[in-house]
Design a protein around this motif. Sequence first.
Motif, PDB file in Angstrom:
ATOM      1  N   LEU A  12      11.697  -4.643  73.650  1.00 39.37           N
ATOM      2  CA  LEU A  12      12.610  -4.820  72.521  1.00 39.37           C
ATOM      3  C   LEU A  12      12.061  -4.087  71.302  1.00 39.37           C
ATOM      4  O   LEU A  12      10.852  -4.011  71.101  1.00 39.37           O
ATOM      5  CB  LEU A  12      12.755  -6.297  72.156  1.00 39.37           C
ATOM      6  N   LYS A  14      12.763  -4.028  67.034  1.00 35.55           N
ATOM      7  CA  LYS A  14      13.405  -4.777  65.964  1.00 35.55           C
ATOM      8  C   LYS A  14      13.318  -3.922  64.702  1.00 35.55           C
ATOM      9  O   LYS A  14      12.232  -3.731  64.161  1.00 35.55           O
ATOM     10  CB  LYS A  14      12.683  -6.111  65.774  1.00 35.55           C
ATOM     11  N   ASN A  45       8.203  -8.904  73.383  1.00 36.46           N
ATOM     12  CA  ASN A  45       9.567  -9.422  73.258  1.00 36.46           C
ATOM     13  C   ASN A  45       9.570 -10.879  72.820  1.00 36.46           C
ATOM     14  O   ASN A  45      10.408 -11.289  72.004  1.00 36.46           O
ATOM     15  CB  ASN A  45      10.317  -9.256  74.571  1.00 36.46           C
ATOM     16  N   ALA A  46       8.637 -11.666  73.340  1.00 34.08           N
ATOM     17  CA  ALA A  46       8.560 -13.074  72.953  1.00 34.08           C
ATOM     18  C   ALA A  46       8.239 -13.204  71.464  1.00 34.08           C
ATOM     19  O   ALA A  46       8.807 -14.060  70.775  1.00 34.08           O
ATOM     20  CB  ALA A  46       7.507 -13.794  73.790  1.00 34.08           C
ATOM     21  N   LEU A  48       8.870 -10.870  69.070  1.00 35.57           N
ATOM     22  CA  LEU A  48       9.970 -10.340  68.264  1.00 35.57           C
ATOM     23  C   LEU A  48      11.182 -11.264  68.211  1.00 35.57           C
ATOM     24  O   LEU A  48      11.981 -11.160  67.284  1.00 35.57           O
ATOM     25  CB  LEU A  48      10.396  -8.967  68.783  1.00 35.57           C
ATOM     26  N   THR A  49      11.323 -12.154  69.157  1.00 31.02           N
ATOM     27  CA  THR A  49      12.482 -13.043  69.143  1.00 31.02           C
ATOM     28  C   THR A  49      12.292 -14.230  68.199  1.00 31.02           C
ATOM     29  O   THR A  49      13.260 -14.947  67.936  1.00 31.02           O
ATOM     30  CB  THR A  49      12.818 -13.559  70.552  1.00 31.02           C
ATOM     31  N   LYS A  51      12.173 -16.115  64.790  1.00 33.08           N
ATOM     32  CA  LYS A  51      12.725 -15.927  63.446  1.00 33.08           C
ATOM     33  C   LYS A  51      11.553 -15.797  62.472  1.00 33.08           C
ATOM     34  O   LYS A  51      10.629 -16.594  62.497  1.00 33.08           O
ATOM     35  CB  LYS A  51      13.597 -17.110  63.057  1.00 33.08           C
ATOM     36  N   ALA A  82       4.410 -18.595  71.310  1.00 30.02           N
ATOM     37  CA  ALA A  82       5.355 -17.611  71.852  1.00 30.02           C
ATOM     38  C   ALA A  82       4.688 -16.761  72.930  1.00 30.02           C
ATOM     39  O   ALA A  82       5.291 -16.474  73.964  1.00 30.02           O
ATOM     40  CB  ALA A  82       5.908 -16.730  70.738  1.00 30.02           C
TER      41      ALA A  82
END
Length: 111
Positions: A12, A14, A45-46, A48-49, A51, A82
């Motif tokens: 991912l 961002k 990815n964990a 970046l997800t 908030k 995470a």
Amino acid sequence: MSSAEHCRVERLEKPYDSQSLDRAVAAYLVVGGMGCENCANRVNNALLTLKGVIAAKVYREEGIAIVAYQPEQVHPEALVKAVQGAGQDGKHHYIAELLDLSPARKAQEIG
């Protein structure tokens, strides 16, 4: 199909503006359990997800993740959780520990 192909994880990205780094903190995490680049992508990815996470760079060979985040939205403990949660598929197990914090602007690896 090889196990690496079966395990493929798209990284991912961002988008962020560089001004957001002015108010951000960089967390340096020691990460264990990453056996391949797909593992590093899974950890990335964990992170970046979450908030409040602005950017993340995961260095598999060095076992380090550098994460820029907004401290009013997320805490370092959530970053560690995470990473650990990224391996919840029964095949992967990641561990993480907070190494250091600094202003994100000083973390050249992120910006």
